[in-house]
Design a protein around this motif. Structure first.
Motif, PDB file in Angstrom:
ATOM      1  N   MET A 144      -4.379  -8.816  -2.679  1.00 21.65           N
ATOM      2  CA  MET A 144      -4.323  -7.609  -3.502  1.00 21.65           C
ATOM      3  C   MET A 144      -4.177  -6.347  -2.652  1.00 21.65           C
ATOM      4  N   GLN A 145      -4.466  -6.441  -1.352  1.00 18.61           N
ATOM      5  CA  GLN A 145      -4.373  -5.276  -0.481  1.00 18.61           C
ATOM      6  C   GLN A 145      -2.951  -4.976  -0.045  1.00 18.61           C
ATOM      7  N   GLU A 146      -2.217  -5.985   0.370  1.00 20.76           N
ATOM      8  CA  GLU A 146      -0.893  -5.711   0.928  1.00 20.76           C
ATOM      9  C   GLU A 146       0.068  -6.858   0.676  1.00 20.76           C
ATOM     10  N   PRO A 147       1.322  -6.555   0.347  1.00 23.75           N
ATOM     11  CA  PRO A 147       2.308  -7.600   0.123  1.00 23.75           C
ATOM     12  C   PRO A 147       2.929  -8.129   1.417  1.00 23.75           C
ATOM     13  N   GLY A 148       2.811  -7.417   2.487  1.00 26.68           N
ATOM     14  CA  GLY A 148       3.388  -7.835   3.760  1.00 26.68           C
ATOM     15  C   GLY A 148       3.446  -6.662   4.712  1.00 26.68           C
ATOM     16  N   PRO A 149       3.748  -6.935   5.971  1.00 27.84           N
ATOM     17  CA  PRO A 149       3.791  -5.856   6.956  1.00 27.84           C
ATOM     18  C   PRO A 149       4.826  -4.785   6.595  1.00 27.84           C
ATOM     19  N   GLY A 150       4.372  -3.550   6.569  1.00 29.92           N
ATOM     20  CA  GLY A 150       5.270  -2.421   6.335  1.00 29.92           C
ATOM     21  C   GLY A 150       5.766  -2.276   4.911  1.00 29.92           C
ATOM     22  N   ARG A 151       5.213  -3.035   3.991  1.00 31.44           N
ATOM     23  CA  ARG A 151       5.649  -2.945   2.595  1.00 31.44           C
ATOM     24  C   ARG A 151       4.529  -2.326   1.760  1.00 31.44           C
ATOM     25  N   PRO A 152       4.852  -1.374   0.920  1.00 31.53           N
ATOM     26  CA  PRO A 152       3.814  -0.714   0.111  1.00 31.53           C
ATOM     27  C   PRO A 152       3.293  -1.622  -0.992  1.00 31.53           C
ATOM     28  N   SER A 154       2.550  -2.516  -4.634  1.00 33.36           N
ATOM     29  CA  SER A 154       3.205  -2.132  -5.883  1.00 33.36           C
ATOM     30  C   SER A 154       2.545  -2.851  -7.050  1.00 33.36           C
ATOM     31  N   VAL A 155       2.804  -2.353  -8.225  1.00 35.20           N
ATOM     32  CA  VAL A 155       2.305  -2.981  -9.441  1.00 35.20           C
ATOM     33  C   VAL A 155       2.911  -4.377  -9.563  1.00 35.20           C
ATOM     34  N   GLY A 156       4.167  -4.500  -9.207  1.00 32.92           N
ATOM     35  CA  GLY A 156       4.841  -5.804  -9.258  1.00 32.92           C
ATOM     36  C   GLY A 156       4.178  -6.824  -8.347  1.00 32.92           C
ATOM     37  N   HIS A 157       3.801  -6.376  -7.152  1.00 33.13           N
ATOM     38  CA  HIS A 157       3.123  -7.289  -6.210  1.00 33.13           C
ATOM     39  C   HIS A 157       1.784  -7.732  -6.771  1.00 33.13           C
ATOM     40  N   ARG A 158       1.010  -6.790  -7.271  1.00 29.16           N
ATOM     41  CA  ARG A 158      -0.307  -7.142  -7.829  1.00 29.16           C
ATOM     42  C   ARG A 158      -0.161  -8.042  -9.054  1.00 29.16           C
ATOM     43  N   ALA A 159       0.847  -7.787  -9.861  1.00 28.56           N
ATOM     44  CA  ALA A 159       1.092  -8.641 -11.032  1.00 28.56           C
ATOM     45  C   ALA A 159       1.439 -10.064 -10.578  1.00 28.56           C
ATOM     46  N   THR A 160       2.199 -10.188  -9.507  1.00 33.52           N
ATOM     47  CA  THR A 160       2.544 -11.497  -8.951  1.00 33.52           C
ATOM     48  C   THR A 160       1.289 -12.226  -8.482  1.00 33.52           C
ATOM     49  N   VAL A 161       0.410 -11.516  -7.783  1.00 35.60           N
ATOM     50  CA  VAL A 161      -0.843 -12.115  -7.302  1.00 35.60           C
ATOM     51  C   VAL A 161      -1.680 -12.596  -8.485  1.00 35.60           C
ATOM     52  N   LEU A 162      -1.811 -11.772  -9.499  1.00 36.48           N
ATOM     53  CA  LEU A 162      -2.629 -12.134 -10.659  1.00 36.48           C
ATOM     54  C   LEU A 162      -2.016 -13.296 -11.442  1.00 36.48           C
ATOM     55  N   LEU A 163      -0.692 -13.309 -11.558  1.00 38.20           N
ATOM     56  CA  LEU A 163      -0.009 -14.408 -12.236  1.00 38.20           C
ATOM     57  C   LEU A 163      -0.223 -15.714 -11.468  1.00 38.20           C
ATOM     58  N   CYS A 164      -0.105 -15.658 -10.148  1.00 39.35           N
ATOM     59  CA  CYS A 164      -0.325 -16.851  -9.320  1.00 39.35           C
ATOM     60  C   CYS A 164      -1.768 -17.332  -9.434  1.00 39.35           C
ATOM     61  N   LEU A 165      -2.719 -16.407  -9.458  1.00 41.34           N
ATOM     62  CA  LEU A 165      -4.128 -16.771  -9.621  1.00 41.34           C
ATOM     63  C   LEU A 165      -4.329 -17.486 -10.956  1.00 41.34           C
TER      64      LEU A 165
END
Length: 181
Positions: A144-152, A154-165
């Motif tokens: 939930m903190q970071e999608p990868g090095p140097g990438r901000p 985003s709501v999309g990233h957090r939604a992906t994490v929650l969907l995967c969970l």
């Protein structure tokens, strides 16, 4: 229309996130433990325990996804300290399991006697710490903190994490549910 590169990156991110959570939660390893703990329960009770333990893991990990840094900060716990303590407890438990002893890190003699007449095991030990253990907690916080090095973030990233969970917890429930037959 999204470019092929964007679709590949999204698919790669989803797969990486899903696999991180699947390995951390590890519902496949939990199935034999679930079966041994519910061996004397009826099919209906097993299925109820399967659902509740998966729900407990989901709610616990969702809580840490949004509040984990606050909880650890308020208690003064660093991530490495949490992982080390969790690792030591898991190591001692595994060592006791190899020697065919019930681990004192899991329960006292009185708790073992009580467990014969237990009411519900879906919260502890199945939901927490078996599914939502130290590794899963740290993994969800980090994802939930970071999608990868140097990438901000985003709501999309957090939604992906929650969907995967959600997907991993549903897989855990399905595995427990169908292992109960």
């Amino acid at each position: 229309m999204p470019s092929t590169l964007v679709i590949k990156e999204a698919a790669s991110s989803f797969f990486s996130t899903f696999m991180s959570l699947f390995v951390a939660i590890d519902p496949l390893v939990a199935v034999p433990i679930f079966l041994s703990l519910t061996a004397h329960d009826s099919l209906e009770k097993r299925r109820s325990i399967a659902f509740k333990s998966s729900l407990v893991a989901l709610v616990t990990l969702l809580s840490f996804a949004f509040l984990g840094n606050l909880i650890f900060g308020a208690l003064g716990i660093t991530e490495p300290a949490f992982l080390i303590a969790g690792g030591i407890i898991l190591f001692l438990t595994a060592l006791d399991m190899l020697r065919a002893h019930i681990s004192p890190t899991r329960s006292t003699k009185e708790e073992q006697k009580e467990s014969v007449h237990r009411e519900d095991i879906s919260i502890v030990p199945l939901g927490i710490p078996l599914l939502a253990g130290p590794t899963a907690i740290i993994t969800i916080i980090k994802l939930m903190q970071e999608p990868g090095p140097g990438r901000p973030i985003s709501v999309g990233h957090r939604a992906t994490v929650l969907l995967c969970l959600l997907l991993v917890c549903v897989i855990g429930w399905v595995l427990f549910h169908f292992a109960s037959k």
